[in-house]
Design a protein around this motif. Structure first.
Motif, PDB file in Angstrom:
ATOM      1  N   LEU A 385       0.804  -1.219   0.000  1.00 15.72           N
ATOM      2  CA  LEU A 385       0.000   0.000   0.000  1.00 15.72           C
ATOM      3  C   LEU A 385       0.840   1.272   0.000  1.00 15.72           C
ATOM      4  O   LEU A 385       0.305   2.361  -0.193  1.00 15.72           O
ATOM      5  N   LYS A 386       2.156   1.146   0.213  1.00 15.55           N
ATOM      6  CA  LYS A 386       3.025   2.327   0.109  1.00 15.55           C
ATOM      7  C   LYS A 386       3.067   2.840  -1.327  1.00 15.55           C
ATOM      8  O   LYS A 386       3.258   4.035  -1.560  1.00 15.55           O
ATOM      9  N   HIS A 387       2.904   1.920  -2.290  1.00 15.24           N
ATOM     10  CA  HIS A 387       2.831   2.282  -3.714  1.00 15.24           C
ATOM     11  C   HIS A 387       1.630   1.523  -4.300  1.00 15.24           C
ATOM     12  O   HIS A 387       1.805   0.491  -4.951  1.00 15.24           O
ATOM     13  N   PRO A 388       0.432   2.012  -4.067  1.00 11.85           N
ATOM     14  CA  PRO A 388      -0.776   1.243  -4.444  1.00 11.85           C
ATOM     15  C   PRO A 388      -0.951   1.076  -5.943  1.00 11.85           C
ATOM     16  O   PRO A 388      -0.597   1.951  -6.729  1.00 11.85           O
ATOM     17  N   HIS A 389      -1.496  -0.084  -6.319  1.00 13.03           N
ATOM     18  CA  HIS A 389      -1.861  -0.388  -7.697  1.00 13.03           C
ATOM     19  C   HIS A 389      -3.098  -1.276  -7.662  1.00 13.03           C
ATOM     20  O   HIS A 389      -3.638  -1.568  -6.585  1.00 13.03           O
ATOM     21  N   ARG A 390      -3.570  -1.677  -8.809  1.00 11.29           N
ATOM     22  CA  ARG A 390      -4.837  -2.420  -8.893  1.00 11.29           C
ATOM     23  C   ARG A 390      -4.824  -3.710  -8.079  1.00 11.29           C
ATOM     24  O   ARG A 390      -5.826  -4.122  -7.523  1.00 11.29           O
ATOM     25  N   TYR A 391      -3.695  -4.396  -8.050  1.00 11.35           N
ATOM     26  CA  TYR A 391      -3.638  -5.737  -7.467  1.00 11.35           C
ATOM     27  C   TYR A 391      -2.950  -5.746  -6.101  1.00 11.35           C
ATOM     28  O   TYR A 391      -2.493  -6.794  -5.643  1.00 11.35           O
ATOM     29  N   VAL A 392      -2.889  -4.586  -5.459  1.00 14.03           N
ATOM     30  CA  VAL A 392      -2.148  -4.487  -4.200  1.00 14.03           C
ATOM     31  C   VAL A 392      -2.814  -5.285  -3.083  1.00 14.03           C
ATOM     32  O   VAL A 392      -2.150  -5.728  -2.147  1.00 14.03           O
ATOM     33  N   LEU A 393      -4.133  -5.522  -3.172  1.00 14.01           N
ATOM     34  CA  LEU A 393      -4.848  -6.239  -2.112  1.00 14.01           C
ATOM     35  C   LEU A 393      -5.131  -7.692  -2.472  1.00 14.01           C
ATOM     36  O   LEU A 393      -5.975  -8.338  -1.847  1.00 14.01           O
ATOM     37  N   ASP A 394      -4.452  -8.222  -3.485  1.00 12.62           N
ATOM     38  CA  ASP A 394      -4.713  -9.594  -3.945  1.00 12.62           C
ATOM     39  C   ASP A 394      -4.502 -10.629  -2.851  1.00 12.62           C
ATOM     40  O   ASP A 394      -5.281 -11.582  -2.715  1.00 12.62           O
ATOM     41  N   ALA A 395      -3.421 -10.487  -2.073  1.00 13.13           N
ATOM     42  CA  ALA A 395      -3.115 -11.480  -1.033  1.00 13.13           C
ATOM     43  C   ALA A 395      -4.224 -11.515   0.012  1.00 13.13           C
ATOM     44  O   ALA A 395      -4.712 -12.597   0.391  1.00 13.13           O
ATOM     45  N   ALA A 396      -4.664 -10.344   0.478  1.00 10.88           N
ATOM     46  CA  ALA A 396      -5.728 -10.287   1.483  1.00 10.88           C
ATOM     47  C   ALA A 396      -7.062 -10.763   0.900  1.00 10.88           C
ATOM     48  O   ALA A 396      -7.827 -11.470   1.573  1.00 10.88           O
ATOM     49  N   GLN A 397      -7.336 -10.414  -0.356  1.00 11.40           N
ATOM     50  CA  GLN A 397      -8.590 -10.826  -0.986  1.00 11.40           C
ATOM     51  C   GLN A 397      -8.655 -12.339  -1.130  1.00 11.40           C
ATOM     52  O   GLN A 397      -9.687 -12.959  -0.862  1.00 11.40           O
ATOM     53  N   THR A 398      -7.546 -12.953  -1.545  1.00 13.61           N
ATOM     54  CA  THR A 398      -7.505 -14.418  -1.683  1.00 13.61           C
ATOM     55  C   THR A 398      -7.697 -15.103  -0.339  1.00 13.61           C
ATOM     56  O   THR A 398      -8.393 -16.117  -0.234  1.00 13.61           O
ATOM     57  N   HIS A 399      -7.090 -14.536   0.708  1.00  9.59           N
ATOM     58  CA  HIS A 399      -7.228 -15.105   2.058  1.00  9.59           C
ATOM     59  C   HIS A 399      -8.688 -15.092   2.501  1.00  9.59           C
ATOM     60  O   HIS A 399      -9.219 -16.109   3.000  1.00  9.59           O
ATOM     61  N   ILE A 400      -9.375 -13.967   2.306  1.00  5.35           N
ATOM     62  CA  ILE A 400     -10.778 -13.849   2.710  1.00  5.35           C
ATOM     63  C   ILE A 400     -11.671 -14.748   1.844  1.00  5.35           C
ATOM     64  O   ILE A 400     -12.617 -15.374   2.341  1.00  5.35           O
ATOM     65  N   TYR A 401     -11.359 -14.840   0.538  1.00  8.86           N
ATOM     66  CA  TYR A 401     -12.130 -15.701  -0.363  1.00  8.86           C
ATOM     67  C   TYR A 401     -12.071 -17.159   0.103  1.00  8.86           C
ATOM     68  O   TYR A 401     -13.103 -17.845   0.172  1.00  8.86           O
ATOM     69  N   MET A 402     -10.874 -17.650   0.414  1.00  2.96           N
ATOM     70  CA  MET A 402     -10.722 -19.035   0.859  1.00  2.96           C
ATOM     71  C   MET A 402     -11.397 -19.248   2.219  1.00  2.96           C
ATOM     72  O   MET A 402     -11.941 -20.320   2.489  1.00  2.96           O
ATOM     73  N   LEU A 403     -11.371 -18.222   3.071  1.00  3.24           N
ATOM     74  CA  LEU A 403     -12.023 -18.329   4.368  1.00  3.24           C
ATOM     75  C   LEU A 403     -13.529 -18.492   4.198  1.00  3.24           C
ATOM     76  O   LEU A 403     -14.153 -19.363   4.840  1.00  3.24           O
TER      77      LEU A 403
END
Length: 491
Positions: A385-403
């Motif tokens: 998030l220090k240099h945000p781009h479209r896919y910056v939250l992919d890791a967190a999104q994948t974690h929540i999706y699998m949860l």
């Protein structure tokens, strides 16, 4: 036998050249050097492009005439050779940078700097391409071609660890470019654009380097089979054998299962209910299957139970799933996932603003709708998030999706929320429509019998026919008469 390029150019063959590159590449370069010779080459002059005077420009017709006089070939061959010079990047257009062809209608061209010639084997590195796209993005304030946007986002993800360096270099090059004269700046922009059009070809354009100078195989190459060659072949085969593979029976079984599961949902094979709107002009099908219709069809609700991705793909399914999650006090998980999707596919100019809003709402300490993710994923996300781009939250999104998939989805299918929606879902009745020759209407399909079954049926029919032609009573009466005859005494 000489390559076709050497024969067309009409130059003496080079017998001693670098074996790492084809000799005909040096033949082309020799011709290009001759073209730029101030005494015998093409005369260059300052030409006006729109309102800018561009030095050292040449006309397309001048290039064609010079090739005709120098090589003594037909006009068709000369035009084709000129096209190849432009496509390979030895000459670049000034007025239509994307049109990599030689035009003889007064179009202007310039000779490419020898440093960028294909035979130099200068690698078109991802970092250099990322710097070029970042500089173009700064210059045009986010307006890029669609394929350039895709490449920009892909490179941002691929070399994110040195993206600061990419942005810094792009800004420095942009600042240095603004200090140049307008004519030089325009010519350098065309030169750089032409280089990347050749080395990173847009969709729909032929990549000449795959078929020409830089192709993977050379038909004139004389390969020597050394011990090193055989060692590499053995190593490759060993690695190929060790790869894990799925049995064909397992993969085919999975394909059959998938086909059977989705058969009833296939509008071509099973038809549409209440009717096909493209055939009957009846919009009821669209009304019943609107994104957020109040009461969906039963087929649509049943499809949510196929797998989690089917549920998440349907807006009405997500709405119903959100209702269930709110009752479990975990509605922020789906809200976070949807916010990440909006960040991915939303407006490029608002990426930074949206990323900050998502962080404050879901990830920051004490956030109003804080989500529970592990420390490693949080560290990756906060760093990105220090240099945000479209896919910056992919890791967190994948974690929540699998949860949600492993924990909440199973309980949702057994919950009253899903069962009530399934009970209230409508089953549209097939409407009576006029007969049509359209082949994709709803019809009852019957599978054709197997050839083996047909053969067995034919054999059974023949056996029955043979049995009916014989009179059983006559046969039995003959046997009775034979049994009543007196037996002859033994001699």
């Amino acid at each position: 036998m000489l390559p076709r390029a050497v024969v067309v150019l009409g130059l003496p063959p080079v017998h001693s050249c670098n074996t790492s590159y084809p000799c005909h590449a040096l033949q082309i370069e020799a011709l290009m050097m001759e073209m730029q010779n101030p005494d015998t080459g093409i005369k260059t002059q300052t030409q006006k492009v729109m309102i800018t005077n561009i030095p050292h420009a040449v006309g397309g017709n001048d290039i064609l005439q010079w090739i005709l006089q120098r090589l003594q070939i037909t006009e068709e061959e000369a035009l084709h050779l000129g096209d190849l010079f432009v496509k390979y990047g030895y000459i670049y257009p000034l007025q239509e940078p994307k049109n990599l062809t030689l035009r003889t209608d007064g179009s202007l061209y310039r000779f490419q700097t020898p440093y960028f010639w294909p035979a130099q084997s200068w690698p078109a590195d991802d970092t250099d391409y990322a710097i070029y796209l970042a500089k173009k993005n700064i210059k045009r304030k986010g307006i890029l071609e669609e394929y350039e946007k895709e490449h920009y986002n892909m490179l941002n993800q691929k070399i994110n660890y040195k993206w600061d360096f990419v942005i810094m270099q792009a800004k420095e090059q942009y600042k240095a470019g603004k200090e140049r004269k307008k004519a030089d700046r325009y010519a350098l922009d065309c030169q750089e654009r032409a280089y990347w059009l050749v080395n990173r070809t847009p969709p729909g354009m032929l990549n000449v380097l795959e078929y020409g100078l830089d192709r993977a195989t050379d038909p004139n190459e004389n390969k020597k089979t050394t011990m090193e060659f055989y060692r590499r072949e053995i190593m490759y085969c060993q690695q190929a054998i060790m790869k894990s593979r799925v049995k064909s029976s397992v993969s085919l079984g999975g394909l059959v299962k998938y086909s059977e599961q989705f058969l009833s949902n296939d509008p071509i094979l099973s038809g549409c209910l209440p009717s096909n709107p493209w055939v009957t002009d009846d919009p009821e099908f669209w009304d019943l299957n609107a994104k957020l219709v109040e009461v969906p069809t039963r087929m649509r609700v049943e499809r949510w139970a196929f797998n989690f991705s089917e549920l998440m793909r349907d807006p009405k399914g997500r709405q119903n799933f959100q209702l269930f999650l709110k009752k479990e006090f975990s509605g922020e998980n789906l809200s976070f996932w949807e916010a990440c999707e909006d960040l991915k596919y939303g407006d490029q100019s608002k990426v930074k603003e949206k990323a900050e809003e998502i962080y404050k709402l879901f990830l920051a300490p004490g956030a109003r709708r804080w989500i529970n993710i592990d420390g490693t994923t949080m560290g990756i996300t906060v760093k990105g998030l220090k240099h945000p781009h479209r896919y910056v939250l992919d890791a967190a999104q994948t974690h929540i999706y699998m949860l949600m998939k492993k924990d909440s989805y199973g309980r949702y299918l057994k919950s009253p929320v899903y069962k009530e929606m399934l009970a209230k879902a409508v089953v549209p009745q097939e409407t009576v429509k006029k007969s049509s020759n359209f082949p994709f209407g709803r019809r009852h399909l019957r599978s054709s019998p197997s050839p083996i079954i047909l053969r067995q049926q034919e054999e059974e029919a023949k056996a029955k026919e043979a049995a009916t032609t014989v009179d059983i009573t006559q046969v039995m009466s003959k046997l009775d008469r034979r049994s009543q005859l007196p037996k002859e005494p033994p001699k």
